[in-house]
Each structure stands twice: as C-alpha cells, then as structure tokens.
Write a protein that holds these residues in place. Structure first.
Motif, mmCIF file in Angstrom:
data_model
loop_
_atom_site.group_PDB
_atom_site.id
_atom_site.type_symbol
_atom_site.label_atom_id
_atom_site.label_comp_id
_atom_site.label_asym_id
_atom_site.label_seq_id
_atom_site.Cartn_x
_atom_site.Cartn_y
_atom_site.Cartn_z
ATOM 1 N N ASP A 144 15.535 46.927 -10.124
ATOM 2 C CA ASP A 144 16.121 46.675 -11.439
ATOM 3 C C ASP A 144 16.055 47.913 -12.336
ATOM 4 N N ILE A 145 14.950 48.663 -12.256
ATOM 5 C CA ILE A 145 14.859 49.904 -13.040
ATOM 6 C C ILE A 145 15.939 50.887 -12.606
ATOM 7 N N ILE A 146 16.147 51.003 -11.303
ATOM 8 C CA ILE A 146 17.171 51.931 -10.792
ATOM 9 C C ILE A 146 18.537 51.596 -11.373
ATOM 10 N N GLY A 147 18.793 50.314 -11.610
ATOM 11 C CA GLY A 147 20.061 49.909 -12.195
ATOM 12 C C GLY A 147 20.300 50.443 -13.596
ATOM 13 N N TYR A 148 19.241 50.867 -14.272
ATOM 14 C CA TYR A 148 19.366 51.425 -15.621
ATOM 15 C C TYR A 148 19.416 52.951 -15.641
ATOM 16 N N ILE A 149 19.245 53.587 -14.511
ATOM 17 C CA ILE A 149 19.268 55.051 -14.469
ATOM 18 C C ILE A 149 20.719 55.514 -14.458
ATOM 19 N N GLY A 150 21.081 56.265 -15.462
ATOM 20 C CA GLY A 150 22.482 56.624 -15.617
ATOM 21 C C GLY A 150 22.923 57.858 -14.871
ATOM 22 N N SER A 151 21.989 58.687 -14.430
ATOM 23 C CA SER A 151 22.340 59.954 -13.794
ATOM 24 C C SER A 151 21.276 60.325 -12.773
ATOM 25 N N VAL A 194 12.327 54.699 -7.153
ATOM 26 C CA VAL A 194 12.854 55.061 -8.469
ATOM 27 C C VAL A 194 13.011 56.574 -8.575
ATOM 28 N N ALA A 195 12.016 57.297 -8.098
ATOM 29 C CA ALA A 195 12.072 58.763 -8.146
ATOM 30 C C ALA A 195 13.256 59.304 -7.350
ATOM 31 N N ASP A 196 13.573 58.657 -6.234
ATOM 32 C CA ASP A 196 14.723 59.093 -5.424
ATOM 33 C C ASP A 196 16.033 58.974 -6.187
ATOM 34 N N ALA A 197 16.062 58.075 -7.179
ATOM 35 C CA ALA A 197 17.296 57.810 -7.915
ATOM 36 C C ALA A 197 17.433 58.627 -9.188
ATOM 37 N N CYS A 198 16.425 59.409 -9.540
ATOM 38 C CA CYS A 198 16.473 60.188 -10.787
ATOM 39 C C CYS A 198 15.999 61.618 -10.534
ATOM 40 N N GLY A 199 15.989 62.421 -11.603
ATOM 41 C CA GLY A 199 15.563 63.804 -11.464
ATOM 42 C C GLY A 199 14.057 63.968 -11.499
ATOM 43 N N LEU A 200 13.401 63.201 -12.386
ATOM 44 C CA LEU A 200 11.947 63.288 -12.556
ATOM 45 C C LEU A 200 11.454 61.969 -13.108
ATOM 46 N N LEU A 201 10.339 61.473 -12.558
ATOM 47 C CA LEU A 201 9.772 60.200 -12.986
ATOM 48 C C LEU A 201 8.346 60.402 -13.467
ATOM 49 N N VAL A 209 11.122 52.853 -19.691
ATOM 50 C CA VAL A 209 11.015 51.456 -19.291
ATOM 51 C C VAL A 209 9.625 50.944 -19.649
ATOM 52 N N MET A 210 9.584 49.824 -20.349
ATOM 53 C CA MET A 210 8.333 49.093 -20.611
ATOM 54 C C MET A 210 8.525 47.707 -20.024
ATOM 55 N N ASN A 211 8.048 47.487 -18.839
ATOM 56 C CA ASN A 211 8.257 46.190 -18.204
ATOM 57 C C ASN A 211 6.959 45.415 -18.087
ATOM 58 N N SER A 212 6.981 44.191 -18.597
ATOM 59 C CA SER A 212 5.820 43.307 -18.573
ATOM 60 C C SER A 212 4.607 43.984 -19.202
ATOM 61 N N VAL A 213 4.831 44.569 -20.380
ATOM 62 C CA VAL A 213 3.800 45.356 -21.059
ATOM 63 C C VAL A 213 3.482 44.790 -22.435
ATOM 64 N N ILE A 214 4.506 44.487 -23.230
ATOM 65 C CA ILE A 214 4.243 44.246 -24.654
ATOM 66 C C ILE A 214 3.499 42.943 -24.907
ATOM 67 N N GLN A 215 3.476 42.026 -23.915
ATOM 68 C CA GLN A 215 2.690 40.811 -24.122
ATOM 69 C C GLN A 215 1.196 41.100 -24.192
ATOM 70 N N TYR A 216 0.780 42.247 -23.669
ATOM 71 C CA TYR A 216 -0.635 42.627 -23.674
ATOM 72 C C TYR A 216 -1.006 43.497 -24.875
ATOM 73 N N MET A 217 -0.030 43.865 -25.698
ATOM 74 C CA MET A 217 -0.261 44.755 -26.832
ATOM 75 C C MET A 217 -0.304 43.948 -28.129
ATOM 76 N N VAL A 228 19.791 41.668 -23.024
ATOM 77 C CA VAL A 228 20.777 41.678 -21.948
ATOM 78 C C VAL A 228 20.679 40.368 -21.170
ATOM 79 N N ALA A 229 21.668 40.106 -20.344
ATOM 80 C CA ALA A 229 21.793 38.780 -19.729
ATOM 81 C C ALA A 229 20.705 38.495 -18.694
ATOM 82 N N VAL A 230 20.266 39.524 -17.971
ATOM 83 C CA VAL A 230 19.362 39.314 -16.838
ATOM 84 C C VAL A 230 18.040 40.031 -17.081
ATOM 85 N N ASN A 231 16.948 39.320 -16.913
ATOM 86 C CA ASN A 231 15.624 39.901 -17.076
ATOM 87 C C ASN A 231 15.260 40.770 -15.876
ATOM 88 N N ILE A 232 14.441 41.794 -16.107
ATOM 89 C CA ILE A 232 13.867 42.552 -15.006
ATOM 90 C C ILE A 232 12.885 41.653 -14.251
#
Length: 233
Positions: A31-38, A57-64, A107-115, A212-216
């Motif tokens: 799902d994260i890869i789906g948000y990588i634009g380049s 994820v790293a394979d799909a972007c320049g630097l992670l 990306v902040m996934n499944s994080v803010i409930q703990y903050m 957005v319509a679909v959750n990660i």
C-alpha cells in the motif's frame, strides 16, 4: 507514547503467528508503494516498527528513511537492512534535524493512536518542515471514535480467513485478551479521531488533506488521509 514505545521494544505477542506478522508487513509495503510517485522519491516511514518488507518499498523509490523511536527495534532495523544502500535508519530525534524540504513522501501508518494530541501536532510540525512543496503526507490506520474493538476482531478474522491463518488468529485473540497489550490499552488508551477532526488538525498545522477511500492495511473500518503542505505558511 513512552509506554507504547516500551511495549513495542519488548517481546510482545501482538501477531497471531509468523505468517500473520509477515503478511501484515507485506500488505503495508504494497500500500505504501502505491503512494510513491516517482522511482527517485525520498520516502520517510515515521515510527515504522519492524518494517519487515521495507526492502520492497526501497526498491520502488530512490531512498527510504526508516524512523523508529524504540531503540531495540531500531537496532534490529539497522542489522536487518545494513547491506541495503537505499535504506537509512534514524531515530525521531534524528528526523527533527533532517534538512528542510528534503522528503517527497512521509508515511505514518498505525502510529497516531499511540501519540497524545500534542505529540501528534509536534510530529506534524516536523513533517511540514521536511516535506517538499510538492510532497505528500499519508496517515493510515486512524481509529474512529464510533468503531470499537469488535470491528478490529472482525477485520482480523476476515484477514486470517483470506490468507490461511484463521486458527492461529483465534488462538492469538485469546492470548491478546490476557496479554500486556490489552492491559496497556485499557490503562493508557488509544487516540481516536473523527474524519472532521483529522481534517481540521491537518489544516491547523499547515496541510490540506482529506480522507481517501481505502485504508492502508487490512482493516476497512479505520481511515487513511492524504495531505499536502498548504500554499499559505
């Protein structure tokens, strides 16, 4: 957030089985890869956890960048991904010192409930500074006030049935009910936000965002938001 950091830095039983854990991270990575634009994008996974599928994820972007507050988890990330030149592990303190406008996607996934709300707003301030003007922030797996634990259980059981670990999930639910996680969740609690509250908080902290319509991930009753830095600063 400190109590939760300590919990995730311990030997915990939040996953029903190794298959559950591995599938969980594979689905998030997809799902994260789906948000990588380049393919050249610089991506920051904020409070990433074990991030077992980060190499995809790293394979799909320049630097992670994998930013993780729990020192034990961070040590495992460093050991796991040391050979991968496209992955860099950082603490949240390190993240606050990163160059301005240097990140394309956070990306902040499944994080803010703990903050706490103050911790969340502090993170938004940091992320707003780091994002390029064209960058995006994705906040996933946001808990809604009107949706309780029974829906989480249903989502897990559906996920388990679809991917062949239903028996493990049922056993895991019993274990979780008796675990430190359940006790900590009862004592400390988890933060929940309505859609309107999330949009308002993003706006107040310099973003323009919407749901957005679909959750990660696998839980359709939680929410994902995508935001961009506002033109007005």
């Amino acid at each position: 957030m400190d109590d939760w950091i300590d919990y995730y830095d311990s030997t915990h039983t939040i996953y029903a089985s190794k298959r559950h854990r591995d599938l969980h991270f594979q689905l998030i990575a997809r799902d994260i890869i789906g948000y990588i634009g380049s393919p050249d994008a610089v991506v920051l996974d904020y409070a990433c956890g074990e991030a077992l599928s980060a190499a995809k994820v790293a394979d799909a972007c320049g630097l992670l960048y994998l930013a993780e507050p729990a020192p034990g988890v961070r040590g495992r990330l460093i050991a796991r991904f040391a050979p991968n030149t496209k992955i860099r592990v950082r603490s949240l303190e390190d993240v606050r010192k990163m160059p301005e406008q240097s990140i394309d996607l956070v990306v902040m996934n499944s994080v803010i409930q703990y903050m706490t709300p103050d911790e969340f707003e502090g993170a938004l301030t940091t992320i707003r500074r780091l994002l390029k003007p064209s960058g995006r922030l994705v906040i996933g797996d946001v808990l809604r006030p009107e949706v309780g634990m029974p829906r989480d259980v249903i989502a897990l059981l559906r996920f388990a049935a679809a991917y062949g670990f239903l028996r493990d999930a049922l056993v895991g639910l019993v274990s979780t009910a008796l675990s430190d996680y359940r006790q900590l969740r009862s004592r400390v609690g988890l933060q929940r936000y309505s859609e309107a509250d999330m949009v308002a908080r993003l706006t107040a902290n310099g973003f323009t965002g919407s749901r957005v319509a679909v959750n990660i991930g696998h839980n359709p009753w939680r929410m994902t938001f995508v935001a961009r830095p506002s033109l007005a600063t």
